[in-house]
Design an enzyme around this catalytic site. Sequence first.
Site: not given
Length: 568
Positions: A196-197, A201, A204, A290
């Site tokens: 992740t960058r 939330h 997730h 995605r």
Amino acid sequence: MDTSSAHGGSLIDLYVTGDALQEAKKRAEHNRSWDLNDKQLLDLELLLNGAFSPLTGFLNQENYQSVLQTMRLQDGTLWPMPITLDVSREFADATSIGEEITLRDAEGVVIANLRVNDKWEPDRQKEAQQLFATLDESHPGVNRVLNINHPVCLGGTLEGVTPPLHYDFSQYRKSPKQLRQHFAERNWERVIAFQTRNPIHKAHVIMMKRLMARNQANLVIHTAVGKTKPGDIDHFCRVRCYEKVLSHFPADSAEIEILPLAMRMAGPREALWQAIIRQNYGFSHFIVGRDHAGPGRNNRGGLFYGAVDAQELVSSFQNELNIKILKAPFLRYVESRGEFVEEHELLSGEAGLYISGAELKQLLLKGEEVPSWFAFPEVVEELNRTLPPRHKQGFTVFFTGLSGSGKSTLANGVRVKLEELGGRHVSLLDGDVVRKNLSSELGFSKEHRDLNIQRIGYVASEIAKNGGIAICAPIAPYAQTRRKVRDLIEEVGAFVEIHVATPIEVCEARDRKGLYAMARAGKIKGFTGIDDPYETPETPEMRIDTSELSMTEAVEAVVERLGEMGLI
């Protein structure tokens, strides 16, 4: 300790020790040196610690071309990303094949020695098209390849001397060898990596917990903290958010680790690259999301890559990977049920709620409430600390236009109106004033013009970072230089480009100093609009013609636009 790598061999650690280290340091004292930029330093760190195994250095031309064309090294090994060292033409001309050069960080610390075995000038247009499947310069990766990278590449083998020094989050910065050992000590045989960058939330967390249960695995939030997309929330804030999220996982089931990766935002190809990197770190599973590693939307509003293209590409190589690919399901919140469901679980008539990262950022910037179904309150609180509403942030207003267009007068009028409103310090960086006080030694060559604008951008970014308002009014004729300034400033605040589009005939008529007349007579060379181009901004935040409005009306129009953007 050698451990099995992603490619069936040993994990490659390029650091030398003992007598070899002392010898390497001595040679470095006499070698010619190349000072690494941020991206190169990140690449070098992952080359040296084995994250980029099986690479033993920067690619030569044959491997570079093979990777671009086939996503494989010349020997057939799967490797989709060209890892090259780009240098200036001047430095390359002085470099000989077989020579050893020393690579240093910005402070001059010796990081590694490179034995040069190849030198070539790549076709950057071809590279961008093959790597990103587009030449659209709104793609940050394309922009870097075409406009920022140096023109010549050096290939060669590396000898690591000093690991790059990091002061932040040292407890999360394990090398591949260290992380493999950590997993062994914890008896974690099945470990999922989540790339992740962005902040994490509720959807997730639910998605990750489901995949952990299905695969009977532990999980590591393995966040990229190097170069990401311009405008991303800084990694300091993101890691603090992740720390708050850990309490929502079962005890001792999830951790945070840091990956100092210079992302290319290359979509499907990058997703495959990231999977191989996670193999080298010792993970057994990798979640592909995605539009994984995509830069989002282009200037026409569409995605650069299909939403599931990355998942499909990486999955197609599953048989060659020693890491299991997990496709992240897309969850939506069903208000009537009070729960998140996967898209295929939606009943007839159920639309499901979803907030994108861009939409979340807009909520924060407008100071609007983030729905409780979407985010954890402690994460929202942390985000609000770093990203307060726009009317409380610093920002930059960047006027650009021809000489005589009215930039300086308009900028000064806007400065006065903003000072009248109060609340933030306002600084005017006018072109002539900056030339006198900040760039007096510079001439008017393209190189010096660019340097002058970059200096203005740097000062403006420091003003915006500290909550002030910077108003800039240079000619700034070149689009790429304006892009560099925008990217720099958008890391710390809003950037408002205003094209003062007054026609050149009007500018000439206003010319009190007679500069246009002297330029047309050939007495002044390289004058913007006469014998040097002005590259018109394509998508400025505002365009205004001071020949159609009084200056009072023009100032009011700009201030009104800043209000519409939520900046005041």
